[in-house]
Structure formats: C-alpha cells, structure tokens
Design a protein around this motif. Structure first.
Motif, PDB file in Angstrom:
ATOM      1  N   GLU A   1       0.808  -1.224   0.000  1.00  0.00           N
ATOM      2  CA  GLU A   1       0.000   0.000   0.000  1.00  0.00           C
ATOM      3  C   GLU A   1       0.841   1.273   0.000  1.00  0.00           C
ATOM      4  OE1 GLU A   1      -3.226   2.465   2.708  1.00  0.00           O
ATOM      5  OE2 GLU A   1      -2.716   0.416   3.268  1.00  0.00           O
ATOM      6  N   PRO A   2       1.732   1.491   0.988  1.00  0.00           N
ATOM      7  CA  PRO A   2       2.520   2.729   0.938  1.00  0.00           C
ATOM      8  C   PRO A   2       3.449   2.804  -0.260  1.00  0.00           C
ATOM      9  CG  PRO A   2       3.309   1.276   2.683  1.00  0.00           C
ATOM     10  CD  PRO A   2       2.018   0.711   2.204  1.00  0.00           C
ATOM     11  N   LEU A   3       3.941   1.645  -0.721  1.00  0.00           N
ATOM     12  CA  LEU A   3       4.800   1.660  -1.903  1.00  0.00           C
ATOM     13  C   LEU A   3       4.018   2.073  -3.144  1.00  0.00           C
ATOM     14  CD1 LEU A   3       7.024  -1.521  -1.409  1.00  0.00           C
ATOM     15  CD2 LEU A   3       7.717   0.875  -1.216  1.00  0.00           C
ATOM     16  N   SER A   4       2.803   1.538  -3.285  1.00  0.00           N
ATOM     17  CA  SER A   4       1.983   1.894  -4.451  1.00  0.00           C
ATOM     18  C   SER A   4       1.593   3.364  -4.392  1.00  0.00           C
ATOM     19  CB  SER A   4       0.733   1.009  -4.526  1.00  0.00           C
ATOM     20  OG  SER A   4      -0.111   1.204  -3.403  1.00  0.00           O
ATOM     21  N   ALA A   5       1.286   3.871  -3.185  1.00  0.00           N
ATOM     22  CA  ALA A   5       0.943   5.288  -3.039  1.00  0.00           C
ATOM     23  C   ALA A   5       2.134   6.168  -3.394  1.00  0.00           C
ATOM     24  CB  ALA A   5       0.483   5.573  -1.611  1.00  0.00           C
ATOM     25  N   ALA A   6       3.328   5.766  -2.951  1.00  0.00           N
ATOM     26  CA  ALA A   6       4.528   6.563  -3.228  1.00  0.00           C
ATOM     27  C   ALA A   6       4.852   6.573  -4.713  1.00  0.00           C
ATOM     28  CB  ALA A   6       5.703   6.008  -2.425  1.00  0.00           C
ATOM     29  N   VAL A   7       4.860   5.390  -5.318  1.00  0.00           N
ATOM     30  CA  VAL A   7       5.211   5.292  -6.740  1.00  0.00           C
ATOM     31  C   VAL A   7       4.215   6.051  -7.604  1.00  0.00           C
ATOM     32  CG1 VAL A   7       5.443   3.703  -8.684  1.00  0.00           C
ATOM     33  CG2 VAL A   7       6.452   3.106  -6.475  1.00  0.00           C
ATOM     34  N   LEU A   8       2.919   5.870  -7.330  1.00  0.00           N
ATOM     35  CA  LEU A   8       1.893   6.540  -8.127  1.00  0.00           C
ATOM     36  C   LEU A   8       1.945   8.052  -7.941  1.00  0.00           C
ATOM     37  CD1 LEU A   8      -0.413   5.966 -10.097  1.00  0.00           C
ATOM     38  CD2 LEU A   8      -1.970   5.841  -8.144  1.00  0.00           C
ATOM     39  N   SER A   9       2.217   8.505  -6.714  1.00  0.00           N
ATOM     40  CA  SER A   9       2.323   9.950  -6.458  1.00  0.00           C
ATOM     41  C   SER A   9       3.466  10.571  -7.258  1.00  0.00           C
ATOM     42  CB  SER A   9       2.547  10.207  -4.962  1.00  0.00           C
ATOM     43  OG  SER A   9       1.431   9.816  -4.202  1.00  0.00           O
ATOM     44  N   VAL A  10       4.584   9.854  -7.315  1.00  0.00           N
ATOM     45  CA  VAL A  10       5.753  10.361  -8.053  1.00  0.00           C
ATOM     46  C   VAL A  10       5.489  10.369  -9.554  1.00  0.00           C
ATOM     47  CG1 VAL A  10       8.161   9.875  -8.641  1.00  0.00           C
ATOM     48  CG2 VAL A  10       7.393   9.683  -6.267  1.00  0.00           C
ATOM     49  N   ILE A  11       4.920   9.275 -10.077  1.00  0.00           N
ATOM     50  CA  ILE A  11       4.716   9.141 -11.523  1.00  0.00           C
ATOM     51  C   ILE A  11       3.567  10.014 -12.018  1.00  0.00           C
ATOM     52  CG2 ILE A  11       4.077   7.538 -13.363  1.00  0.00           C
ATOM     53  CD1 ILE A  11       5.520   5.337 -11.811  1.00  0.00           C
ATOM     54  N   TRP A  12       2.431   9.972 -11.307  1.00  0.00           N
ATOM     55  CA  TRP A  12       1.214  10.625 -11.784  1.00  0.00           C
ATOM     56  C   TRP A  12       1.150  12.097 -11.368  1.00  0.00           C
ATOM     57  CZ3 TRP A  12      -4.230   9.890  -9.295  1.00  0.00           C
ATOM     58  CH2 TRP A  12      -5.187  10.555 -10.069  1.00  0.00           C
ATOM     59  N   LEU A  13       1.361  12.369 -10.068  1.00  0.00           N
ATOM     60  CA  LEU A  13       1.184  13.720  -9.556  1.00  0.00           C
ATOM     61  C   LEU A  13       2.486  14.497  -9.433  1.00  0.00           C
ATOM     62  CD1 LEU A  13      -1.506  13.010  -6.799  1.00  0.00           C
ATOM     63  CD2 LEU A  13      -1.850  13.694  -9.190  1.00  0.00           C
ATOM     64  N   ARG A  14       3.586  13.876  -9.892  1.00  0.00           N
ATOM     65  CA  ARG A  14       4.895  14.542  -9.910  1.00  0.00           C
ATOM     66  C   ARG A  14       5.348  15.003  -8.525  1.00  0.00           C
ATOM     67  NH1 ARG A  14       6.428  12.528 -14.658  1.00  0.00           N
ATOM     68  NH2 ARG A  14       4.958  13.021 -16.337  1.00  0.00           N
ATOM     69  N   VAL A  15       5.035  14.207  -7.502  1.00  0.00           N
ATOM     70  CA  VAL A  15       5.492  14.524  -6.152  1.00  0.00           C
ATOM     71  C   VAL A  15       7.008  14.359  -6.097  1.00  0.00           C
ATOM     72  CG1 VAL A  15       5.460  13.770  -3.734  1.00  0.00           C
ATOM     73  CG2 VAL A  15       3.325  13.914  -5.033  1.00  0.00           C
ATOM     74  N   ASN A  16       7.686  15.327  -5.485  1.00  0.00           N
ATOM     75  CA  ASN A  16       9.138  15.281  -5.383  1.00  0.00           C
ATOM     76  C   ASN A  16       9.540  14.360  -4.231  1.00  0.00           C
ATOM     77  OD1 ASN A  16      11.865  15.811  -5.708  1.00  0.00           O
ATOM     78  ND2 ASN A  16      11.792  17.662  -4.440  1.00  0.00           N
ATOM     79  N   PHE A  17       9.957  13.142  -4.558  1.00  0.00           N
ATOM     80  CA  PHE A  17      10.349  12.155  -3.558  1.00  0.00           C
ATOM     81  C   PHE A  17      11.815  11.834  -3.777  1.00  0.00           C
ATOM     82  CE2 PHE A  17       8.779   8.524  -0.832  1.00  0.00           C
ATOM     83  CZ  PHE A  17       7.993   9.308  -0.009  1.00  0.00           C
ATOM     84  N   GLU A  18      12.663  12.345  -2.886  1.00  0.00           N
ATOM     85  CA  GLU A  18      14.101  12.200  -3.045  1.00  0.00           C
ATOM     86  C   GLU A  18      14.589  10.864  -2.493  1.00  0.00           C
ATOM     87  OE1 GLU A  18      15.906  15.586  -1.269  1.00  0.00           O
ATOM     88  OE2 GLU A  18      14.688  17.028  -2.392  1.00  0.00           O
TER      89      GLU A  18
END
Length: 307
Positions: free
Chosen positions: A264-281
C-alpha cells in the motif's frame, strides 16, 4: 504433487492475490484523494463524510442481503453499543479524517507511510499492557521506525522540517488512530463479524461527522475526472478493497496479510511520483523503506510465534 497440496497452493495464491489487490487499491485511493484535493480543491471533510456514509450503507445492505445477517443485533447490549460508538468515532472516523487531512497537508505517499507507524505503536502498547519486555526484533522495529520518520520528516538534518508541521501532526495522529482502530474492536469483531462492525462504524462515524461538516456543504469544483475519482474512492478504494482484504484472511493468516499489505505505501509513493509529480528524493525512499521494514519485521515475528 498431491491434490491436497495443489488445493492448498491454489488457496494460498488466491489469498495473496486478494490482499495485494486490497493494498494496491488503498494506495491508489490515497493518491486519487490527493488529486481531487489539488486539482478540484475538494475539502477532506466533505470527502470523508461522503465516503463513510455511502460505504457504511452499502456494507450494511451487503451484510443483510448477501450474508443474511441481522444487522441490528449489535444494538442489544449496552456494552456492545458503547464499544461500537467508541470504535465509530475514535477509530473509524478518526483514522479516515486524519489520513485525508495528512494527504491534504502533504501528499498521499507521506501520509500513508507515516500511518504505517501504527504497528510499532500497537507493539509498544501491548508490551506495556502485558508488562512484557520487547524482543530484539521489536526493539529493531522501533529503532527503524524512529529512524525512518526522522529521515522522512527532516531529510536527515535537525535544522528544520522537510514537511509542514500540520502534515507531521496529522500523519502521526493517523498512526495512533489506526492503532486504536486495530485494537479496540476485537471483541465486537469476534461477536458480530467484520462486515457488520465496520459497516456500522462507517455509518455512525459519517452521521456524527455530518453535524460538523454537512455532506451538502460541498467545496471545490466538479469535473468528469472528479466524478470518477469520488466513485473510485468509495467503490474501489473502500468497498472492494475491504472485501478483498477480508476474503484474503480465509486463505492466509493475519500476519502474512499485514506483511503483504506493505504494498500500500509503496503503491501510493510510486503513483504519487509518476502521476502527480510529487518530489520524492532518495532520502525519502530510504526513510520510507525503514518504516515499511518495521511491518515486515513485526509480521515475521508474529508468524514465527504462531507456528
């Protein structure tokens, strides 16, 4: 391979697929909520009350018609009623609102990962209740959870927060709410089953929250994507995900389910980065993996004790 072993393997595979489906849908649901908060300016309060009311009604209808259950039996004993009200308000409503508020204040990835501190909170609480010293694995889990939170929140420096104070507050509150949500209703679940307890929990939580934020008090603007987003959150992110998770428990044990739910948190993180362009360093990923690893360690410890 014997027929029994084949059947056991197939059942286990089915359970794994079900819990992974639930976890991924929950992760996507959080990211979809972030989308309507940012793009359509929906309020977390409105989305929470709508999600709870509709999901609660549908679950209770399912329990009554599909499972042929008496959904009013939970209202016969005063102690059960009190426990149900506590679960509905301090558990169900609290975990839903704090999670969406954390998403609004930060993003779906950060909110979901902070919420996954709940297993560590539960472990510490149970250790105090039973006056039992923590095991080495539990100590390691706590250290990793603290290290992961520090990296995620500060990016490794004590000079300032990398997320807002409100994001940290709602994220940690969400973790405590999830811990309460997981522990408090155990007797109710054994007595009445999860569909009835969660269904009433959602409906009561939604009704109570309606007095604070009416479902008719809508803020934001609608679009075709917003309609699909709300439908996805209610149907797929709540009802189908919940059903898949419950079904998985018929084929695999709870510790394995919690282990696999780390998707769950991995899918949320990956999708946020790919789809919503969240800056995850990189340091965010390291902190996230530290927190997620605590669930794996604790789940493996529970599995070993069960065996």
């Amino acid at each position: 391979m014997s027929a029994d072993k084949i059947a056991l393997t197939n059942s286990r595979t089915k359970g794994i697929i079900l819990v992974l489906t639930a976890a991924i849908l929950w992760g996507i649901s959080g990211t979809v909520a972030q989308f309507v908060f940012q793009r359509n300016h929906f309020s977390p309060e409105w989305l929470v009350v709508i999600r709870l009311l509709f999901s609660g009604i549908i679950l209770l209808i399912f329990a009554s018609l599909k499972e042929k259950r008496n959904i009013t039996e939970v209202w016969k004993d005063k102690k059960d009623i009190l426990n149900l009200l506590l679960f509905s308000i301090l558990g169900m409503l609290a975990v839903q609102y704090t999670y969406f508020a954390a998403i609004k204040a930060s993003n779906a990835a950060t909110a979901t990962i902070l919420q996954y501190l709940a297993p560590v909170i539960i472990t510490c609480y149970l250790a105090m209740c039973f006056k039992k010293g923590p095991t080495r694995k539990e100590v390691l889990a706590v250290i990793l959870a603290l290290a992961g939170t520090f990296l995620l929140v500060t990016h490794g420096t004590i000079k300032g927060l990398s997320i807002t104070g409100w994001a940290l507050f709602w994220g940690l509150t969400s973790a405590f709410a999830l811990a309460f949500y997981s522990i408090q209703p155990q007797n109710l679940l054994k007595k009445f089953g999860s569909t009835i307890v969660v269904g009433w929990g959602m409906l009561i939580g939604g009704i109570c929250f309606s007095f604070i934020h009416s479902p008719f008090n809508f803020q934001g603007h609608w679009s075709m994507s917003a309609y699909f987003a709300v439908i996805f959150i209610v149907i797929f992110g709540t009802l189908i995900a919940f059903y898949c998770y419950l079904e998985s428990l018929k084929y695999i044990n709870a510790s394995e389910s919690s282990l696999l739910a780390c998707v769950e948190p991995l899918s949320a993180a990956v999708l946020s980065v790919i789809w919503l362009r969240v800056n995850f360093e990189m340091i965010d990923w390291i902190g996230s993996l530290c927190i997620i690893s605590t669930v794996i360690i604790l789940a493996m410890a529970d599995r070993k004790e069960a065996n």
